[in-house]
Design a protein around this motif. Structure first.
Motif, PDB file in Angstrom:
ATOM      1  N   ALA A  94       0.823  -1.214   0.000  1.00 13.71           N
ATOM      2  CA  ALA A  94       0.000   0.000   0.000  1.00 13.71           C
ATOM      3  C   ALA A  94       0.860   1.268   0.000  1.00 13.71           C
ATOM      4  CB  ALA A  94      -0.963  -0.016   1.184  1.00 13.71           C
ATOM      5  N   PRO A  95       1.797   1.424   0.960  1.00 11.02           N
ATOM      6  CA  PRO A  95       2.616   2.647   0.909  1.00 11.02           C
ATOM      7  C   PRO A  95       3.485   2.745  -0.341  1.00 11.02           C
ATOM      8  CG  PRO A  95       3.412   1.149   2.618  1.00 11.02           C
ATOM      9  CD  PRO A  95       2.099   0.628   2.167  1.00 11.02           C
ATOM     10  N   LEU A  96       4.017   1.599  -0.821  1.00 10.26           N
ATOM     11  CA  LEU A  96       4.832   1.624  -2.029  1.00 10.26           C
ATOM     12  C   LEU A  96       4.001   2.047  -3.238  1.00 10.26           C
ATOM     13  CD1 LEU A  96       7.453   1.022  -3.560  1.00 10.26           C
ATOM     14  CD2 LEU A  96       6.710  -1.370  -3.726  1.00 10.26           C
ATOM     15  N   ALA A  97       2.804   1.485  -3.368  1.00  9.02           N
ATOM     16  CA  ALA A  97       1.950   1.806  -4.504  1.00  9.02           C
ATOM     17  C   ALA A  97       1.538   3.276  -4.487  1.00  9.02           C
ATOM     18  CB  ALA A  97       0.710   0.912  -4.486  1.00  9.02           C
ATOM     19  N   ILE A  98       1.217   3.797  -3.310  1.00  7.46           N
ATOM     20  CA  ILE A  98       0.821   5.204  -3.207  1.00  7.46           C
ATOM     21  C   ILE A  98       1.994   6.112  -3.545  1.00  7.46           C
ATOM     22  CG2 ILE A  98       0.118   7.006  -1.572  1.00  7.46           C
ATOM     23  CD1 ILE A  98      -1.580   4.871  -0.184  1.00  7.46           C
ATOM     24  N   THR A  99       3.184   5.755  -3.076  1.00 13.16           N
ATOM     25  CA  THR A  99       4.378   6.556  -3.384  1.00 13.16           C
ATOM     26  C   THR A  99       4.644   6.566  -4.889  1.00 13.16           C
ATOM     27  OG1 THR A  99       5.366   6.035  -1.235  1.00 13.16           O
ATOM     28  CG2 THR A  99       6.851   6.803  -2.972  1.00 13.16           C
ATOM     29  N   LEU A 100       4.581   5.400  -5.525  1.00 14.15           N
ATOM     30  CA  LEU A 100       4.790   5.325  -6.967  1.00 14.15           C
ATOM     31  C   LEU A 100       3.718   6.096  -7.723  1.00 14.15           C
ATOM     32  CD1 LEU A 100       5.789   1.560  -7.323  1.00 14.15           C
ATOM     33  CD2 LEU A 100       7.288   3.544  -7.653  1.00 14.15           C
ATOM     34  N   ALA A 101       2.466   5.982  -7.264  1.00 13.34           N
ATOM     35  CA  ALA A 101       1.371   6.683  -7.928  1.00 13.34           C
ATOM     36  C   ALA A 101       1.518   8.196  -7.795  1.00 13.34           C
ATOM     37  CB  ALA A 101       0.036   6.234  -7.343  1.00 13.34           C
ATOM     38  N   SER A 102       2.011   8.641  -6.653  1.00 11.32           N
ATOM     39  CA  SER A 102       2.137  10.077  -6.411  1.00 11.32           C
ATOM     40  C   SER A 102       3.297  10.698  -7.186  1.00 11.32           C
ATOM     41  CB  SER A 102       2.333  10.338  -4.913  1.00 11.32           C
ATOM     42  OG  SER A 102       1.231   9.855  -4.172  1.00 11.32           O
ATOM     43  N   HIS A 103       4.382   9.935  -7.377  1.00 10.10           N
ATOM     44  CA  HIS A 103       5.580  10.499  -7.992  1.00 10.10           C
ATOM     45  C   HIS A 103       5.824  10.027  -9.419  1.00 10.10           C
ATOM     46  CE1 HIS A 103       6.329  10.992  -3.630  1.00 10.10           C
ATOM     47  NE2 HIS A 103       6.953  12.098  -4.015  1.00 10.10           N
ATOM     48  N   ALA A 104       5.140   8.981  -9.858  1.00 10.36           N
ATOM     49  CA  ALA A 104       5.334   8.489 -11.223  1.00 10.36           C
ATOM     50  C   ALA A 104       3.970   8.138 -11.834  1.00 10.36           C
ATOM     51  CB  ALA A 104       6.270   7.282 -11.224  1.00 10.36           C
ATOM     52  N   SER A 105       3.511   6.925 -11.595  1.00 12.23           N
ATOM     53  CA  SER A 105       2.216   6.486 -12.123  1.00 12.23           C
ATOM     54  C   SER A 105       1.687   5.340 -11.276  1.00 12.23           C
ATOM     55  CB  SER A 105       2.357   6.011 -13.572  1.00 12.23           C
ATOM     56  OG  SER A 105       1.174   5.353 -14.016  1.00 12.23           O
ATOM     57  N   TRP A 106       0.358   5.267 -11.152  1.00  9.37           N
ATOM     58  CA  TRP A 106      -0.260   4.164 -10.410  1.00  9.37           C
ATOM     59  C   TRP A 106       0.039   2.817 -11.067  1.00  9.37           C
ATOM     60  CZ3 TRP A 106      -3.505   1.127 -13.244  1.00  9.37           C
ATOM     61  CH2 TRP A 106      -4.107   1.691 -14.378  1.00  9.37           C
ATOM     62  N   ARG A 107       0.359   2.840 -12.350  1.00 10.92           N
ATOM     63  CA  ARG A 107       0.599   1.605 -13.096  1.00 10.92           C
ATOM     64  C   ARG A 107       1.829   0.847 -12.573  1.00 10.92           C
ATOM     65  NH1 ARG A 107      -2.380   2.243 -17.986  1.00 10.92           N
ATOM     66  NH2 ARG A 107      -3.166   4.372 -18.164  1.00 10.92           N
ATOM     67  N   TRP A 108       2.792   1.562 -11.991  1.00 13.12           N
ATOM     68  CA  TRP A 108       4.025   0.917 -11.580  1.00 13.12           C
ATOM     69  C   TRP A 108       3.841   0.016 -10.371  1.00 13.12           C
ATOM     70  CZ3 TRP A 108       7.441   0.344 -15.022  1.00 13.12           C
ATOM     71  CH2 TRP A 108       7.620   1.297 -16.013  1.00 13.12           C
ATOM     72  N   GLY A 109       2.808   0.238  -9.582  1.00 13.09           N
ATOM     73  CA  GLY A 109       2.503  -0.693  -8.498  1.00 13.09           C
ATOM     74  C   GLY A 109       2.191  -2.079  -9.035  1.00 13.09           C
ATOM     75  N   PHE A 110       1.426  -2.121 -10.130  1.00  9.31           N
ATOM     76  CA  PHE A 110       1.133  -3.406 -10.774  1.00  9.31           C
ATOM     77  C   PHE A 110       2.390  -3.970 -11.432  1.00  9.31           C
ATOM     78  CE2 PHE A 110      -2.964  -1.319 -10.479  1.00  9.31           C
ATOM     79  CZ  PHE A 110      -3.798  -2.353 -10.066  1.00  9.31           C
ATOM     80  N   GLY A 111       3.259  -3.074 -11.921  1.00  3.87           N
ATOM     81  CA  GLY A 111       4.509  -3.528 -12.513  1.00  3.87           C
ATOM     82  C   GLY A 111       5.417  -4.218 -11.507  1.00  3.87           C
ATOM     83  N   VAL A 112       5.451  -3.698 -10.278  1.00  4.90           N
ATOM     84  CA  VAL A 112       6.252  -4.327  -9.223  1.00  4.90           C
ATOM     85  C   VAL A 112       5.758  -5.740  -8.951  1.00  4.90           C
ATOM     86  CG1 VAL A 112       6.814  -4.245  -6.764  1.00  4.90           C
ATOM     87  CG2 VAL A 112       6.958  -2.172  -8.142  1.00  4.90           C
ATOM     88  N   LEU A 113       4.437  -5.896  -8.825  1.00  6.05           N
ATOM     89  CA  LEU A 113       3.881  -7.234  -8.581  1.00  6.05           C
ATOM     90  C   LEU A 113       4.136  -8.162  -9.766  1.00  6.05           C
ATOM     91  CD1 LEU A 113       0.419  -7.092  -6.773  1.00  6.05           C
ATOM     92  CD2 LEU A 113       2.600  -7.976  -5.937  1.00  6.05           C
ATOM     93  N   ALA A 114       4.095  -7.621 -10.980  1.00  7.28           N
ATOM     94  CA  ALA A 114       4.374  -8.436 -12.163  1.00  7.28           C
ATOM     95  C   ALA A 114       5.803  -8.978 -12.108  1.00  7.28           C
ATOM     96  CB  ALA A 114       4.171  -7.610 -13.429  1.00  7.28           C
ATOM     97  N   ALA A 115       6.742  -8.142 -11.669  1.00  7.23           N
ATOM     98  CA  ALA A 115       8.129  -8.593 -11.570  1.00  7.23           C
ATOM     99  C   ALA A 115       8.269  -9.711 -10.545  1.00  7.23           C
ATOM    100  CB  ALA A 115       9.030  -7.413 -11.192  1.00  7.23           C
ATOM    101  N   VAL A 116       7.596  -9.589  -9.402  1.00 10.00           N
ATOM    102  CA  VAL A 116       7.654 -10.637  -8.378  1.00 10.00           C
ATOM    103  C   VAL A 116       7.006 -11.918  -8.906  1.00 10.00           C
ATOM    104  CG1 VAL A 116       7.003 -11.275  -6.024  1.00 10.00           C
ATOM    105  CG2 VAL A 116       7.643  -8.916  -6.532  1.00 10.00           C
ATOM    106  N   ALA A 117       5.883 -11.776  -9.636  1.00  7.04           N
ATOM    107  CA  ALA A 117       5.228 -12.949 -10.220  1.00  7.04           C
ATOM    108  C   ALA A 117       6.156 -13.655 -11.199  1.00  7.04           C
ATOM    109  CB  ALA A 117       3.938 -12.539 -10.919  1.00  7.04           C
ATOM    110  N   GLY A 118       6.912 -12.883 -11.993  1.00  2.00           N
ATOM    111  CA  GLY A 118       7.863 -13.483 -12.918  1.00  2.00           C
ATOM    112  C   GLY A 118       8.942 -14.264 -12.192  1.00  2.00           C
ATOM    113  N   LEU A 119       9.418 -13.725 -11.065  1.00  6.70           N
ATOM    114  CA  LEU A 119      10.420 -14.438 -10.268  1.00  6.70           C
ATOM    115  C   LEU A 119       9.854 -15.742  -9.707  1.00  6.70           C
ATOM    116  CD1 LEU A 119      12.003 -11.437  -8.317  1.00  6.70           C
ATOM    117  CD2 LEU A 119      13.043 -12.752 -10.178  1.00  6.70           C
TER     118      LEU A 119
END
Length: 390
Positions: A144-169
């Motif tokens: 939650a805090p990571l997603a909000i930080t990414l959404a506030s400073h870049a884009s909300w989409r990057w929160g899903f990107g982080v989870l996608a990277a973990v799913a790939g691992l």
């Protein structure tokens, strides 16, 4: 055995991380995709609804196709659906992607803990279960805090990107480090497709699963409305209630990760005593919460204790269930646990809202929670008084 353990931890991380991700990002997603109120609601409920459906449908089949293969397919599919959020530009597609992700998550969630039983020696399973479930607590704490930080400073989409990277691992690690071991097919049952909703046949497993459901009912009876009650009480002090509540939940989250991670230190002869204590003690903690509504330090200590005990009870109970369950039905039993968790949590949350409306002092919520914890402990004690096959 490090890579399989990390793969399983990554799998459990995305299961819990997906649940924690949508609510804090809703305002950002709704503004960007111009969602209506109905679409916002659909965006929130799409994942839990399809996830419940996936648990019911996939549970009986995961053992047959192989748990490692199920984990690989589910995590790889989730990676693709999560990457889709980097390109989505309309509400309907976003809701559909959440639904697809939810449908794939049970392939991961059903497989992770049975893989602990399948790929690790008996002496290390409780510790590994604790580490794996600690990754879920970590996901709930940081996403939650990571997603909000990414959404506030870049884009909300990057929160899903982080989870996608973990799913790939998770997918790559399972594919490389855990050879697939499918089970022999069994004769079809008339109620085959509903097996995940039925109590397990073995008495010890059935009572342990029921204890798990009762514990979840108790837990959500008190935790679902606790933030609302806490903020209402903090508002009366004139301090920054949001900041104080944030500190409380951060401390509790750290305690949850620490408690789950420490299970390997429990001697085998003490595991049953720890299980009973972690099911029983939350009843006293729940009753104590409304007794000290104006004492912030006491609330931090009590809620941290509650979350810490939950982080011990859940993995120890699930490890016991997986130990007792038939090897060929492990995934079905875990599907039952996951589906029952969702039903119990939804039911308890609805009841908790009614109870809080009737008694804003929070006593009713605490009393019902205490009853659920006591019932769970009683069910386990009833089993431990009898000889088992474990």
């Amino acid at each position: 055995m490090l890579l399989p353990a990390l793969s399983l931890a990554a799998g459990w991380f995305i299961v819990l991380g997906n649940i924690a991700l949508a609510p804090p990002l809703l305002a950002f997603v709704a503004a960007d995709l111009r969602m209506s109120g109905t679409e916002q609601g659909a965006f929130l409920v799409a994942l839990p609804l399809t996830s419940f459906l996936g648990n019911v449908l996939f549970g009986p089949f995961v053992d047959r196709i192989g748990r490692s293969r199920s984990l690989t397919l589910g995590a790889a599919g989730a990676m693709l659906s999560l990457l889709g959020f980097l390109l989505v530009d309309d509400a309907t597609t976003a809701i559909a992607l959440r639904g697809v992700t939810g449908l794939l998550m049970p392939l991961v969630g059903i497989s992770v803990l049975p893989c602990v039983t399948e790929y690790f020696p008996a002496g290390r399973r409780l510790a590994l279960t604790g580490y794996v479930m600690a990754s879920g607590s970590l996901a709930q704490m940081v996403m939650a805090p990571l997603a909000i930080t990414l959404a506030s400073h870049a884009s909300w989409r990057w929160g899903f990107g982080v989870l996608a990277a973990v799913a790939g691992l998770a997918a790559a690690g399972a594919l490389v480090s855990m050879p697939n071991r499918p089970r022999d097919a069994r004769p079809a049952s008339v109620r085959h497709h509903l097996r995940s909703l039925l109590p397990p046949k073995e008495r010890e497993v059935r009572f342990s699963v029921i204890a798990f459901y009762l514990f979840v009912l108790g837990l959500f009876s008190v935790t679902a409305l606790y933030p609302t009650w806490l903020l209402a009480n903090l508002a009366t002090t004139g301090d920054d209630g949001g900041e104080a509540a944030g500190v409380l939940f951060l401390v509790a989250g750290v305690a949850a990760v620490a408690a789950s991670s420490s299970l390997g230190a429990i001697p085998r002869r003490w595991q049953r005593h720890v299980l009973v204590a972690s099911l029983l003690l939350p009843s006293a903690v729940a009753l104590a919460l409304p007794a000290v509504p104006g004492h912030y330090g006491a609330q931090v200590a009590l809620y941290t204790a509650l979350v810490g005990l939950q982080s011990v009870a859940s993995p120890v109970l699930r490890a016991r269930i997986n130990q007792l369950a038939d090897e060929d039905d492990l995934s079905t039993v875990n599907a039952s646990l996951n589906a029952g968790y969702q039903l119990a949590a939804a039911t308890a949350t609805a009841v908790a809202a009614v109870l809080y409306g009737l008694a804003p002092s929070f006593w009713l919520n605490s009393a019902v929670a205490a009853a659920g914890f006591l019932a769970a402990a009683t069910a386990v004690l009833h089993l431990l008084r009898r000889p088992t096959t474990s």
